[in-house]
Motif scaffolding. Structure first.
Motif, PDB file in Angstrom:
ATOM      1  N   LEU A  47      33.236  30.694  20.804  1.00 45.81           N
ATOM      2  CA  LEU A  47      31.977  30.371  21.794  1.00 45.81           C
ATOM      3  C   LEU A  47      32.492  29.128  22.826  1.00 45.81           C
ATOM      4  O   LEU A  47      32.498  29.179  23.945  1.00 45.81           O
ATOM      5  CB  LEU A  47      30.869  29.915  21.040  1.00 45.81           C
ATOM      6  N   ARG A  85      35.263  30.237  25.410  1.00 43.52           N
ATOM      7  CA  ARG A  85      34.719  30.718  26.621  1.00 43.52           C
ATOM      8  C   ARG A  85      33.971  29.813  27.455  1.00 43.52           C
ATOM      9  O   ARG A  85      33.876  30.164  28.772  1.00 43.52           O
ATOM     10  CB  ARG A  85      33.911  32.034  25.953  1.00 43.52           C
ATOM     11  N   ILE A  86      33.127  29.026  26.752  1.00 47.43           N
ATOM     12  CA  ILE A  86      32.268  27.919  27.732  1.00 47.43           C
ATOM     13  C   ILE A  86      33.247  27.199  28.697  1.00 47.43           C
ATOM     14  O   ILE A  86      32.877  26.847  29.587  1.00 47.43           O
ATOM     15  CB  ILE A  86      31.366  27.153  26.828  1.00 47.43           C
ATOM     16  N   TYR A  87      34.518  27.151  27.977  1.00 44.42           N
ATOM     17  CA  TYR A  87      35.447  26.184  29.083  1.00 44.42           C
ATOM     18  C   TYR A  87      36.216  27.275  29.863  1.00 44.42           C
ATOM     19  O   TYR A  87      37.117  26.621  30.344  1.00 44.42           O
ATOM     20  CB  TYR A  87      36.230  25.286  27.896  1.00 44.42           C
ATOM     21  N   GLY A  88      35.706  28.161  29.775  1.00 44.73           N
ATOM     22  CA  GLY A  88      36.343  29.165  30.886  1.00 44.73           C
ATOM     23  C   GLY A  88      37.418  30.317  30.460  1.00 44.73           C
ATOM     24  O   GLY A  88      37.856  31.141  31.315  1.00 44.73           O
ATOM     25  N   SER A  89      37.650  30.506  29.223  1.00 38.15           N
ATOM     26  CA  SER A  89      38.451  31.706  28.748  1.00 38.15           C
ATOM     27  C   SER A  89      37.959  32.740  28.763  1.00 38.15           C
ATOM     28  O   SER A  89      36.751  32.938  28.603  1.00 38.15           O
ATOM     29  CB  SER A  89      39.184  31.167  27.352  1.00 38.15           C
ATOM     30  N   MET A 107      30.341  34.142  33.075  1.00 34.58           N
ATOM     31  CA  MET A 107      31.317  34.169  32.047  1.00 34.58           C
ATOM     32  C   MET A 107      30.847  32.993  31.002  1.00 34.58           C
ATOM     33  O   MET A 107      30.298  33.420  29.760  1.00 34.58           O
ATOM     34  CB  MET A 107      32.610  33.720  32.347  1.00 34.58           C
ATOM     35  N   ARG A 108      30.506  31.742  31.378  1.00 34.41           N
ATOM     36  CA  ARG A 108      30.140  30.701  30.474  1.00 34.41           C
ATOM     37  C   ARG A 108      28.734  30.947  30.012  1.00 34.41           C
ATOM     38  O   ARG A 108      28.526  30.908  29.051  1.00 34.41           O
ATOM     39  CB  ARG A 108      30.218  29.382  31.197  1.00 34.41           C
ATOM     40  N   LEU A 115      27.138  33.964  29.873  1.00 32.43           N
ATOM     41  CA  LEU A 115      27.151  35.178  28.963  1.00 32.43           C
ATOM     42  C   LEU A 115      27.784  34.635  27.872  1.00 32.43           C
ATOM     43  O   LEU A 115      27.288  35.225  26.729  1.00 32.43           O
ATOM     44  CB  LEU A 115      27.956  36.364  29.648  1.00 32.43           C
ATOM     45  N   ALA A 116      28.546  33.881  27.587  1.00 28.91           N
ATOM     46  CA  ALA A 116      28.978  33.414  26.262  1.00 28.91           C
ATOM     47  C   ALA A 116      28.022  32.732  25.652  1.00 28.91           C
ATOM     48  O   ALA A 116      27.714  32.795  24.378  1.00 28.91           O
ATOM     49  CB  ALA A 116      30.515  32.592  26.410  1.00 28.91           C
TER      50      ALA A 116
END
Lengths: 242, 250
Positions: free
Chosen positions: A99, A102-106, B1-2, B4-5
């Motif tokens: 999580l 992904r929040i940081y862009g991965s 993306m962010r 959705l995560a």
């Protein structure tokens, strides 16, 4: 380049001055500990540097980006392990890590790969599928730091990382933090003086919103004319010898 | 993306809280069963005189009323996050206020749709005739779902967990019950009560859903428009309130 350079950084809460014209420099790759009694201004300083609260006056540059003008840029290069354990309790260890990545862009794949790496690095293979709320305090704190590191921050803020942990769990986390030394810049706040003495390259002792003294543990002991770091802290923070 | 995560995390939070899930999805079902049973017990003459409790009127009403509990869920989700340091971690991340709100909204919208579908599925058992209009009624409920979700966000952002229960659990559900034309016709009370009911979005949402079920298509939009205005305004307000919280000067 300095990793952190504050310029008259000030935070006022109505009439109360929590941080008073703080001028601080931290070098890249350095582990800098901020010490002080309750209300000294450590947490407020961390909150300003991590863009959680805006300064009333002054500014700070984190690898050249201003916490006032370039908050987005600052947020991309920092990460924080807050004072209390900051994990999503209903998510598993792996889900928590992915999580944050992904929040940081991965993307999904990169997040999974990074989670794999950090799970191995932090010896969390056996608990990777466990929900965070089922972990012990020590493991939750370890996960919390792992979540801060998965984004590969240039600057990491560790706010009381071992607060409330037993001696063994604390020592385990010390070894985790020691392994990070030199690789990224770390700002550590702690009430445990031996933690600061053992882990830090330099220590700043805050009182009444200002840094009263800074240097290596040895330099601070020399400054306070004592061989005991706790005694040095008491003399500097308590008396304001400078 | 962010976004959705973050939405995916919130979906897991909701799905893994079994009590919330059962209560949220099952509440309209319980109401529908009880009221249909009551309606069946009313003497025939009285039942014919009372159109409100006929299934084609009752089902849209309960589908809207049931959504008021989504506000409680959204408020609880956000206020619970606020009490943990987890949200501090998120506040230091690159997530923007709008991404936060979207991340919280996205999982709640499917939950709202699921709740409405369950409500109408139950209504079919109690005699509602199946046709495509029911699917239209599900879509028509989306703006009022956003209204409730947004109110939940604002309450969850500003209030603690305890106060959230009072505002969203009691006040909002009462407001949506009293001023919605579900349980009684507000025109019968008249005066300021009726004016207030017309000024609020609940009665309009119920009317729009009823027109959808009945297939009175031309009458849907005039009722739905005020609800859409409320939904947009409250969502914007939720983002604004959350932005202020993220960029708090204190």
């Amino acid at each position: 380049m300095y990793a952190i350079k504050t310029e008259n950084l000030t935070k006022k809460f109505k009439e109360k001055v929590a941080v008073n014209t703080l001028n601080l420099t931290v070098n890249e790759g350095e582990l800098y500990a901020l010490l002080g009694v309750n209300g000294a201004g450590k947490s407020t300083t961390i909150k300003m540097l991590s863009c959680l609260t805006a300064p009333t006056e002054g500014d700070a540059l984190l690898l050249g980006s201003s916490i006032v003008k370039d908050r987005e840029a600052v947020k991309q290069i920092i990460n924080v392990s807050p004072q209390e354990t900051a994990v999503a309790e209903k998510l598993s260890v792996r889900e928590n890590l992915e999580l944050i990545a992904r929040i940081y862009g991965s993307d999904k794949r990169t997040a999974r790969l990074r989670a794999d790496e950090i799970i191995e690095k932090f010896d969390m293979q056996e608990i990777a599928g466990s929900r965070a709320k089922t972990l012990s305090g020590g493991w939750q704190r370890r996960l919390s730091i792992a979540m801060a590191l998965i984004t590969e921050p240039k600057i990491l803020f560790l706010d009381e990382p071992t607060l409330g942990l037993d001696v063994l769990a604390r020592r385990e986390l010390w070894s985790v933090i020691e392994n990070l030394k030199g690789k990224i810049t770390i700002i550590l706040t702690t009430h445990y003086l031996e933690e600061a003495e053992s882990l830090s390259d330099r220590i700043g002792i805050m009182a009444k919103g200002r840094v009263k003294a800074e240097g290596t543990a040895q330099e601070l002991k020399s400054l306070a004319d004592t061989d005991n770091f706790e005694e040095a802290f008491i003399r500097i923070a308590g008396e304001g010898i400078l | 993306m962010r976004t959705l995560a973050f939405a995916s995390r919130n979906t897991k939070e909701i799905m893994r809280d079994l009590m919330t899930l059962l209560f949220g999805l099952g509440f309209p079902l319980v109401l529908m069963t009880l009221l249909s049973a009551i309606n069946a017990s009313i003497p025939k003459e009285a039942a014919e005189a009372t159109t409100l409790f006929k299934i084609q009127n009752l089902a849209p009403g309960i589908s809207v009323f049931g959504l008021s509990f989504i506000a409680l869920f959204s408020a609880m989700l956000i206020s619970k996050d606020r009490t943990t340091s987890f949200v501090l971690r998120l506040f230091t991340s690159p997530l923007r206020a709008s991404e936060f709100i979207l991340g919280y909204t996205l999982p709640l919208l499917p939950m709202s749709i699921a709740q409405t579908l369950i409500c109408y599925a139950a209504a079919l058992i109690f005699g509602l005739e199946f046709n495509a209009n029911i699917l239209l009624a599900v879509v028509v409920n989306l703006p009022i779902a956003i209204v409730f979700i947004s109110v939940g966000f604002i309450a969850g952002t500003l209030l603690n967990e305890k106060a959230v229960g009072g505002v969203c659990g009691a006040l909002l559900t009462n407001l949506s019950a009293w001023f919605s034309n579900i349980w009684f016709d507000t025109a019968l009370v008249g005066g300021w009560f009726e004016s207030l009911a017309n000024a609020l979005p609940f009665a309009h949402a119920v009317n729009a859903a009823r027109y959808a079920v009945l297939g009175s298509f031309s009458e849907i939009m005039p009722e739905l428009l005020p609800v859409i205005v409320y939904a947009v305004a409250l969502l914007a307000a939720a983002i604004a309130v959350f932005s202020v919280k993220i960029n708090s000067k204190h």
